[in-house]
Write an enzyme that holds these catalytic residues in place. Structure first.
Site, short mmCIF file in Angstrom:
data_model
loop_
_atom_site.label_atom_id
_atom_site.label_comp_id
_atom_site.label_asym_id
_atom_site.label_seq_id
_atom_site.Cartn_x
_atom_site.Cartn_y
_atom_site.Cartn_z
N HIS A 102 0.80 -1.23 0.00
CA HIS A 102 0.00 0.00 0.00
C HIS A 102 0.83 1.28 0.00
O HIS A 102 0.29 2.37 -0.14
CB HIS A 102 -0.98 0.02 1.19
CG HIS A 102 -0.31 0.38 2.47
ND1 HIS A 102 0.19 -0.55 3.31
CD2 HIS A 102 -0.06 1.59 3.04
CE1 HIS A 102 0.73 0.05 4.35
NE2 HIS A 102 0.60 1.35 4.21
C1 UD1 Z 1 -2.04 5.74 5.12
C2 UD1 Z 1 -0.77 6.28 5.76
C3 UD1 Z 1 0.24 5.15 5.94
C4 UD1 Z 1 -0.40 3.97 6.66
C5 UD1 Z 1 -1.64 3.54 5.90
C6 UD1 Z 1 -2.36 2.35 6.50
C7 UD1 Z 1 -0.27 8.62 5.21
C8 UD1 Z 1 0.61 9.51 4.45
N1 UD1 Z 1 -0.15 7.31 4.94
O1 UD1 Z 1 -1.76 5.35 3.80
O2 UD1 Z 1 1.32 5.62 6.70
O3 UD1 Z 1 0.53 2.89 6.74
O4 UD1 Z 1 -2.55 4.64 5.84
O5 UD1 Z 1 -3.33 1.86 5.63
O6 UD1 Z 1 -1.03 9.07 6.02
N2 UD1 Z 1 -8.82 4.82 0.39
C9 UD1 Z 1 -10.09 4.31 0.26
N3 UD1 Z 1 -10.78 3.99 1.38
C10 UD1 Z 1 -10.24 4.14 2.62
C11 UD1 Z 1 -8.96 4.68 2.74
C12 UD1 Z 1 -8.25 5.00 1.63
O7 UD1 Z 1 -10.61 4.13 -0.84
O8 UD1 Z 1 -10.92 3.83 3.61
C13 UD1 Z 1 -8.06 5.14 -0.83
C14 UD1 Z 1 -8.34 6.52 -1.31
O9 UD1 Z 1 -8.52 6.47 -2.66
C15 UD1 Z 1 -7.07 7.27 -0.96
C16 UD1 Z 1 -6.02 6.21 -0.98
O10 UD1 Z 1 -6.70 5.00 -0.59
O11 UD1 Z 1 -6.82 8.27 -1.88
C17 UD1 Z 1 -4.91 6.46 -0.04
O12 UD1 Z 1 -5.37 6.66 1.27
P1 UD1 Z 1 -4.55 7.59 2.29
O13 UD1 Z 1 -5.31 7.74 3.50
O14 UD1 Z 1 -4.10 8.80 1.58
O15 UD1 Z 1 -3.22 6.80 2.56
P2 UD1 Z 1 -2.93 5.27 2.72
O16 UD1 Z 1 -2.35 4.78 1.45
O17 UD1 Z 1 -4.06 4.49 3.28
#
Ligand code: UD1
Length: 362
Positions: A209
């Site tokens: 991820h």
């Molecule tokens: C975040 C953290 C990372 C942690 C991880 C655990 C930051 C910079 N990164 O990364 O350190 O290890 O969480 O999972 O804060 N999305 C969904 N549904 C959700 C959550 C996310 O669809 O419930 C998708 C969205 O399209 C989003 C993308 O995942 O744009 C990334 O989510 P984001 O919260 O930005 O960061 P993570 O990759 O989850």
């Protein structure tokens, strides 16, 4: 006589690993303090958020800021704006942030601007890779926090190197508290075994991820192609970010194979039980590297570096990056080492954290 006001502690969480860290600490804090939970809404899918509150027995957060996805600046900025309003209203005696996500950073900045004392759970961890948004978040948070709860001696040393000497406490890793609690309840592995058609110690568990891996077409393609060559089944709970990028890069068809099983993100208990019986873990997650170590399962880390260096030093973790040849070699060379120093504490971090807080808030 006037009744003494119970002090108020406010925890800010937003992403999956933070809900896991919050579980043991919420239970320990509630015995002595009013504990207010604020969810930024960074993770919002049921399987990324609510299922953890349900399974870990966490109370519903008092505030859910509903921030959701966005570019880093936008996501962090929105959190900061809304957190400030909440903090002004709640006036907590102490704010706690966890780990290294954008929710951690926003919480830390909001606390610093309002001059409210801040504690950082998982202080001092470093990858020394400034390309990772998590590294920016960790370093910044540590430099505005007053209390640092370090999982390891190495973390405390990192802080000292950066001139942070006060308020540093080595308490062990709170994820081990959560893991220990969860591992004790009856295993759900038999159910999954049937569903996936797998056998103990003969399958892998894969998670990807990190933005550095998912958002780079070449790296993600390399990973997918290398991993589908494994000669044992691999269960792959797919993070929403990863699913989105696999689709975007047209890799969904390439990834399908008899060995690689793409599934929805798992709840915490299922994940722990699946990891516990696995032959190997393949991951770019920080938490999973430690969980594998704690459960005596070898790990192959799909990154060039790790914050959890002890897992590598003791031979439980191999860093392979995203080079297909290095990955193939590691897949053929999976061994369970003999040394295991229990480097992340005894699963009593929450207790130790509360003891420090009692002293600090006296
Ligand atoms: C975040 C953290 C990372 C942690 C991880 C655990 C930051 C910079 N990164 O990364 O350190 O290890 O969480 O999972 O804060 N999305 C969904 N549904 C959700 C959550 C996310 O669809 O419930 C998708 C969205 O399209 C989003 C993308 O995942 O744009 C990334 O989510 P984001 O919260 O930005 O960061 P993570 O990759 O989850």
């Amino acid at each position: 006589m006037q009744k003494k006001r119970l002090k108020k502690i406010l925890s800010i969480v937003g992403a999956r690993p933070q809900f896991i860290k919050l579980g043991p600490l919420d239970r320990a804090l509630k015995k002595r303090y009013r504990h207010v939970i604020v969810h930024t809404g960074q993770h919002y899918d049921f399987l990324m958020s609510r299922v953890f509150f349900k399974d870990l027995g966490l109370p519903k957060p008092k505030y859910d800021l509903g921030i959701g996805s966005g570019d880093h600046g936008e996501q962090t900025g929105k959190m900061l704006i809304r957190l400030e309003t909440v903090l002004k209203k709640e006036e907590p005696d102490l704010i706690i942030v966890y780990g290294d996500t954008n929710s951690t950073l926003a919480g830390a900045l909001a606390a610093a601007k309002l001059r409210i004392p801040l504690a950082h759970v998982e202080g001092g961890m470093r990858s020394f890779n400034w390309e990772m948004p998590e590294e920016v978040n960790r370093v910044t948070t540590d430099h505005v926090a007053a209390i640092h709860f370090c999982p390891t001696l190495a973390a405390a040393r990192n802080l000292r190197r950066e001139g942070i000497n006060a308020g540093v406490h080595i308490v062990g890793d709170i994820m081990i508290d959560a893991l220990r609690d969860t591992a004790q309840s009856p295993s759900v592995f038999p159910k999954m075994q049937k569903g996936f058609g797998i056998h103990k110690r003969s399958y892998g568990v894969l998670t990807i991820h990190r933005a550095g891996n998912t958002d780079d077409r070449d790296k993600l393609t390399n990973l997918v192609l290398a991993l589908r060559k494994a000669d044992f089944p691999i269960i792959f709970p797919v993070h929403p970010r990863t699913r989105k990028m696999l689709r975007k890069f047209g890799l969904m068809n390439k990834i399908r194979s008899n060995q690689l099983h793409l599934i929805e993100p798992l709840d915490y208990k299922s994940m722990v039980d699946l990891v516990r019986e696995a032959k190997v873990i393949l991951t770019d997650s920080g938490g999973l590297q430690k969980e594998a170590y704690f459960l005596f399962v070898p790990c192959i880390t799909l990154r060039e570096e790790t914050e959890w260096t002890e897992t590598v030093q003791e031979g439980w973790n191999t860093l392979v990056g995203t080079d297909p040849r290095t990955i193939s070699k590691a897949l053929k060379n999976i061994r369970r080492p003999i040394v295991h120093r229990n480097s992340y504490g005894d699963g009593r971090a929450a207790e130790k954290i509360v003891r420090v807080i009692i002293k600090c808030l006296r």
